[in-house]
Design an enzyme around this catalytic site. Structure first.
Site, PDB file in Angstrom:
ATOM      1  CE  LYS A  79      54.404   6.273  28.938  1.00 14.11           C
ATOM      2  NZ  LYS A  79      53.731   5.129  29.580  1.00 14.11           N
ATOM      3  CG  ASP A  80      55.279   1.230  28.504  1.00 14.01           C
ATOM      4  OD1 ASP A  80      55.067   1.871  29.555  1.00 14.01           O
ATOM      5  OD2 ASP A  80      54.511   1.270  27.521  1.00 14.01           O
ATOM      6  CB  CYS A 108      59.190   0.593  33.421  1.00 15.53           C
ATOM      7  SG  CYS A 108      58.221  -0.937  33.421  1.00 15.53           S
ATOM      8  NE  ARG A 138      45.114   3.891  30.938  1.00 16.80           N
ATOM      9  CZ  ARG A 138      46.186   3.845  31.702  1.00 16.80           C
ATOM     10  NH1 ARG A 138      46.541   4.921  32.384  1.00 16.80           N
ATOM     11  NH2 ARG A 138      46.920   2.751  31.801  1.00 16.80           N
ATOM     12  NE  ARG A 195      56.440   9.059  35.862  1.00 12.13           N
ATOM     13  CZ  ARG A 195      55.698  10.015  35.305  1.00 12.13           C
ATOM     14  NH1 ARG A 195      55.775  11.254  35.748  1.00 12.13           N
ATOM     15  NH2 ARG A 195      54.886   9.732  34.310  1.00 12.13           N
ATOM     16  NE  ARG A 196      51.754   9.714  33.853  1.00 14.58           N
ATOM     17  CZ  ARG A 196      51.611   8.993  32.767  1.00 14.58           C
ATOM     18  NH1 ARG A 196      50.805   7.929  32.770  1.00 14.58           N
ATOM     19  NH2 ARG A 196      52.248   9.310  31.664  1.00 14.58           N
ATOM     20  NE  ARG A 251      46.546  -1.909  33.496  1.00 14.49           N
ATOM     21  CZ  ARG A 251      46.664  -3.219  33.242  1.00 14.49           C
ATOM     22  NH1 ARG A 251      46.372  -4.106  34.173  1.00 14.49           N
ATOM     23  NH2 ARG A 251      47.083  -3.632  32.054  1.00 14.49           N
TER      24      ARG A 251
END
Length: 306
Positions: A80-81, A243, A156, A132-133, A150
């Site tokens: 996905k990256d 991405c 996180r 996207r999220r 980040r």
């Protein structure tokens, strides 16, 4: 045969690299794999929003360059990256078996006592670095407040513990792979939160033209995840979305058939364009391309820029 695997240094990246090493040694008993650790720009700068880097692939391009330079034979990535168009010096050789594709809500209470997504109170701060999220969050719950975050998974979680947000949105696959699934208070259904292209897939690239290594790496390829990744990436390529674009794409192979669905959102979640297509899995890439073309005709590129 000796294979050096280039990887980022985060715990999740190293999990992916060790998994890739296990897959390669299972495919080739004579493979001798060692890890080459690389620190990317995205790992060094943990404060700037991803949108401010001014380029795409901040977590993958530098790892690929190690392969291009000859300091490693294989690069290990979270699919996905990856950039939509690979560096001209590399080629995609394999994808490993796909993990869960869903996003997840992480809260201080976790599985034991944390709220579901729908139970989060109005005004709750929900942290994510993904456009996207963020867009899907606002589309589903405009009463919530998305905030930038980040850092790797543990960073996180530490920020959540310090009260910098009431919840995080993270990839379910990454949390489970690190044994942190007890921190998940809700798994988000793909109807509302369509995953990122390649989410849950580990991808392996090699130097373009290095056919002996390419053939070795191909032996570790999971055929279902390969078709799904190729299809999803074809959609994104037609959209000319990187991405980090507010785009969700999910392809699923069932026996000889592949079905793919995509959703493009305005950055604020106020509007969306969606489409789907299905057909023979042998046509995975062309189906993704066709769906992308349909979405472009419907105004997807303009919506992403709005």
């Amino acid at each position: 045969m000796k294979l050096r695997l280039a990887t980022r240094t985060s715990p999740l990246a190293l999990w992916q690299a060790h998994t890739a090493r296990a897959a390669l040694t299972a495919a080739w008993s004579d493979a001798e794999c060692e890890l080459v650790e690389v620190t990317s720009s995205g790992d060094l700068d943990l404060t700037s929003p991803l949108s401010e880097f001014g380029r795409i692939g901040i977590f993958t391009v530098e790892v690929d360059r190690v392969v291009i330079a000859g300091a490693a034979e294989v690069a290990v990535h979270s699919c996905k990256d990856m950039t939509t168009e690979l560096d001209t010096g590399t080629m995609l050789s394999a994808t490993l078996g796909r993990g869960p594709v869903e996003d997840a809500i992480v809260t201080a209470g976790g599985r034991a006592s944390g709220p579901t997504f729908d139970e989060l109170p109005a005004g709750a701060r929900v942290a994510t670095s993904s456009a996207r999220r963020r867009a899907m969050l606002l589309a589903a719950r405009p009463d919530l407040v998305p905030v930038e975050i980040r850092g790797n998974v543990q960073t996180r979680l530490d920020k959540l513990a310090r009260g910098e947000a009431e919840a995080l949105i993270m990839a379910r696959a990454g949390l489970e792979r690190l044994g942190l699934d007890d921190r998940i208070s809700d798994v988000l259904d793909t109807e509302r939160f369509l995953p990122a292209t390649g989410q849950g897939i580990v991808a392996l690239t090699v130097k373009h033209g290095n056919w002996p290594v390419h053939e070795r790496v191909q032996a570790a390829r999971d055929l279902e995840s390969w078709d799904e990744a190729i299809c999803e990436r074809a959609v994104l390529r037609e959209l000319r979305g990187g991405c980090s674009a507010p785009v969700g794409v999910h392809a699923r192979v069932v026996e000889g058939v592949i079905a793919v669905r995509a959703r493009i959102l305005a950055p604020d979640g106020s509007r969306a364009i969606e489409g789907s297509i299905g057909g023979a899995r042998d046509d995975a890439e062309s189906l993704g391309r066709t769906l992308g073309e349909q979405l472009v005709a419907d105004g997807a590129r303009e919506l992403m820029r709005s």
